[in-house]
Design an enzyme around this catalytic site. Sequence first.
Site, PDB file in Angstrom:
ATOM      1  CB  THR A 179      -0.866   0.052   1.274  1.00 44.30           C
ATOM      2  OG1 THR A 179       0.006   0.119   2.400  1.00 44.30           O
ATOM      3  CG2 THR A 179      -1.750  -1.166   1.404  1.00 44.30           C
ATOM      4  CD  GLU A 326      -5.200  -2.784   2.454  1.00 39.77           C
ATOM      5  OE1 GLU A 326      -5.684  -2.294   1.418  1.00 39.77           O
ATOM      6  OE2 GLU A 326      -4.607  -2.108   3.307  1.00 39.77           O
ATOM      7  CE  LYS A 435     -14.672  12.585  17.796  1.00 41.60           C
ATOM      8  NZ  LYS A 435     -14.271  11.395  18.499  1.00 41.60           N
ATOM      9  CD1 TRP A 440     -17.454  10.819  14.327  1.00 43.95           C
ATOM     10  CD2 TRP A 440     -15.511  11.574  13.531  1.00 43.95           C
ATOM     11  NE1 TRP A 440     -16.439  10.187  15.007  1.00 43.95           N
ATOM     12  CE2 TRP A 440     -15.238  10.631  14.544  1.00 43.95           C
ATOM     13  CE3 TRP A 440     -14.429  12.191  12.895  1.00 43.95           C
ATOM     14  CZ2 TRP A 440     -13.940  10.283  14.924  1.00 43.95           C
ATOM     15  CZ3 TRP A 440     -13.144  11.842  13.272  1.00 43.95           C
ATOM     16  CH2 TRP A 440     -12.912  10.902  14.278  1.00 43.95           C
TER      17      TRP A 440
HETATM   18  P1  ADP Z   1      -3.692   3.788  -0.772  1.00 41.70           P
HETATM   19  O1  ADP Z   1      -4.149   3.275   0.567  1.00 41.70           O
HETATM   20  O2  ADP Z   1      -2.285   3.747  -0.975  1.00 41.70           O
HETATM   21  O3  ADP Z   1      -4.378   5.068  -1.193  1.00 41.70           O
HETATM   22  P2  ADP Z   1      -5.493   2.029  -2.070  1.00 41.70           P
HETATM   23  O4  ADP Z   1      -5.814   2.198  -3.502  1.00 41.70           O
HETATM   24  O5  ADP Z   1      -5.394   0.672  -1.558  1.00 41.70           O
HETATM   25  O6  ADP Z   1      -4.169   2.751  -1.849  1.00 41.70           O
HETATM   26  O7  ADP Z   1      -6.543   2.858  -1.231  1.00 41.70           O
HETATM   27  C1  ADP Z   1      -7.767   2.310  -0.890  1.00 41.70           C
HETATM   28  C2  ADP Z   1      -8.639   3.348  -0.253  1.00 41.70           C
HETATM   29  O8  ADP Z   1      -8.981   4.352  -1.218  1.00 41.70           O
HETATM   30  C3  ADP Z   1      -9.959   2.822   0.235  1.00 41.70           C
HETATM   31  O9  ADP Z   1      -9.844   2.213   1.497  1.00 41.70           O
HETATM   32  C4  ADP Z   1     -10.795   4.083   0.257  1.00 41.70           C
HETATM   33  O10 ADP Z   1     -10.519   4.855   1.409  1.00 41.70           O
HETATM   34  C5  ADP Z   1     -10.288   4.842  -0.942  1.00 41.70           C
HETATM   35  N1  ADP Z   1     -11.148   4.591  -2.111  1.00 41.70           N
HETATM   36  C6  ADP Z   1     -10.968   3.704  -3.090  1.00 41.70           C
HETATM   37  N2  ADP Z   1     -11.951   3.792  -4.004  1.00 41.70           N
HETATM   38  C7  ADP Z   1     -12.792   4.760  -3.582  1.00 41.70           C
HETATM   39  C8  ADP Z   1     -14.011   5.317  -4.071  1.00 41.70           C
HETATM   40  N3  ADP Z   1     -14.557   4.916  -5.197  1.00 41.70           N
HETATM   41  N4  ADP Z   1     -14.588   6.286  -3.342  1.00 41.70           N
HETATM   42  C9  ADP Z   1     -14.047   6.722  -2.189  1.00 41.70           C
HETATM   43  N5  ADP Z   1     -12.912   6.254  -1.678  1.00 41.70           N
HETATM   44  C10 ADP Z   1     -12.287   5.271  -2.353  1.00 41.70           C
END
Ligand code: ADP
Length: 539
Positions: A179, A326, A435, A440
């Site tokens: 990640t 993940e 917050k 929130w």
């Molecule tokens: P990184 O954590 O490095 O940014 P990831 O691509 O694994 O890489 O990130 C996943 C996160 O991105 C998700 O847990 C979420 O918070 C956000 N995310 C992914 N797709 C969407 C979406 N369509 N809308 C909102 N948030 C998103």
Amino acid sequence: MMDYPLLVSQFLERANTFSPNKEIVTREATGTHRYTYADLMLRASRLSNALAGLGVGVGDRVGTFGWNTYRHLEAYFAVPVMGAVIHTINIRLSADDLVYIINHAGDKVILVDPDLAAILEPLAPRLESVKHFIIMTDDQNFATSLPSAHNYEDLLSGASDVYSPIKLDENSPAGLCYTSATTGRPKGVVYSHRGLVLHSMMEAQVDIVGFRERDVVLAIVPMFHANCWGSVYSATMVGAKQVLTGVRPDPEAICTLIDSEKVTLSLGVPTIWTAVLDYLERSGKTYDFSSLREIASGGSAVPISMIQKYKEKLGVDLVHAYGMTEATPLISYNRLRSQLDGISEGEKLQLAGSQGVMAPGLEMRLVDDEGNDLPWDGEQRGELLFKGPWIADGYYNDSRSDETFIDGWYHSGDIASVDPNGYIQIGDRVKDMVKSGGEWISSVDLETAIIAHPGVLEAAVIAIPHDTWVERPLACVVANVESQGKLQKDEVLDFIRDKFASWWIPDDVVFIDEIPKTSVGKFDKKVLRERYRDYKSGS
Ligand code: ADP
């Protein structure tokens, strides 16, 4: 039923058998490189044999450090087919994070694009496990200080093209992806053969992305980010034509490829689609996008206003995808379900801004702070938890796993509501919520509303410290080309005032030239929070 293992090699074999002449196109400095799945099969076989010759065996990690090109594609197959594990390294990580993940993964060989070799050269003495570097070029004169460096084409020409896949247990590792670090060091996720195959089978369903043989697939998402959203494997599985973006793709290159290659399906993060729109407006150039059946946009929330602009200005459906490293990465895709056919156009647009419905094969829970299940009423917000055959059960060799993988559930850190039809609406990542006075505020909700203002190109909302309320929202706004220097703070705030409770309205607006982006093109709020740490409203 037969006890039949699910293996990545099956994607390649099928494409070679049923679509041997289908094209794979890579954008190059001048023109394009073109070949077929039959060529891919031969060259991937040569690469497997060449890697075996360098001592790579079952379970060994082979790193890739490259752009989306046909050589990188070859590695996507050659490495898992021989039972080794492809570790796709994010080329934009910091030097220290690169050293950390390469050592942590224990990469034995790294395949490097020539223009990126300069990034790894100074790090080479700190890379403990790497025995060979392979420069992905045919340039015989390419000079590098990387030790034990080989020329990719030389290696391939000296290797046999006999395809000899290793018969593996389907639970064996095939891929490894870290990640991108938002806090602390990056965390590794191992993809099994079984997980990758099931993920592609799911992704290719018509109710999900629906990869099909007739598609011309253009992944803007880098091959090093989150398994390239599964698109490499899914497109190969169905035998679709693939278009690869090559070195440093910019909006002009993306528009040109869509037009000239008649792309039907493209995938990328919202910031790319914003940049494409901005480029079209600034340049005044026109391209033919009529071949596009849809664009899958994910990785961060897609504002409704952008979905609307793509439809109105370009006639293209921008479809919301949600997932994470993940989860290989796809969790949900936004298609209109039949029971909603009767809703108004306005309601459909509103719904298109949500993250869609969870894919078959997964399980999902929405829980409060204490872990109690919350109702799917479209109102109550909690954290999303997932389990399923393409969801990781821990981070690779990492003691931090216990914080995220609890009682068999992956805790996503995403705060969302789920409506009675199952549509997920992500409010925020836990760490991005504001917050204020113990309550929130969702930064994403505010951003989405602000971006709908016709004078706004991009907006990020962050928390700034406040003496009374602990945190308050600050809106960081990039005006679009016509509004630069003209857009006023009050215009922005007045535009959203009737959409939120008064205490949600940001304390202030700062106009900036650009929102800082992470290594995978998402808003880097960490940088903004740092920049405005001491910001006082009205200053
Ligand atoms: P990184 O954590 O490095 O940014 P990831 O691509 O694994 O890489 O990130 C996943 C996160 O991105 C998700 O847990 C979420 O918070 C956000 N995310 C992914 N797709 C969407 C979406 N369509 N809308 C909102 N948030 C998103």
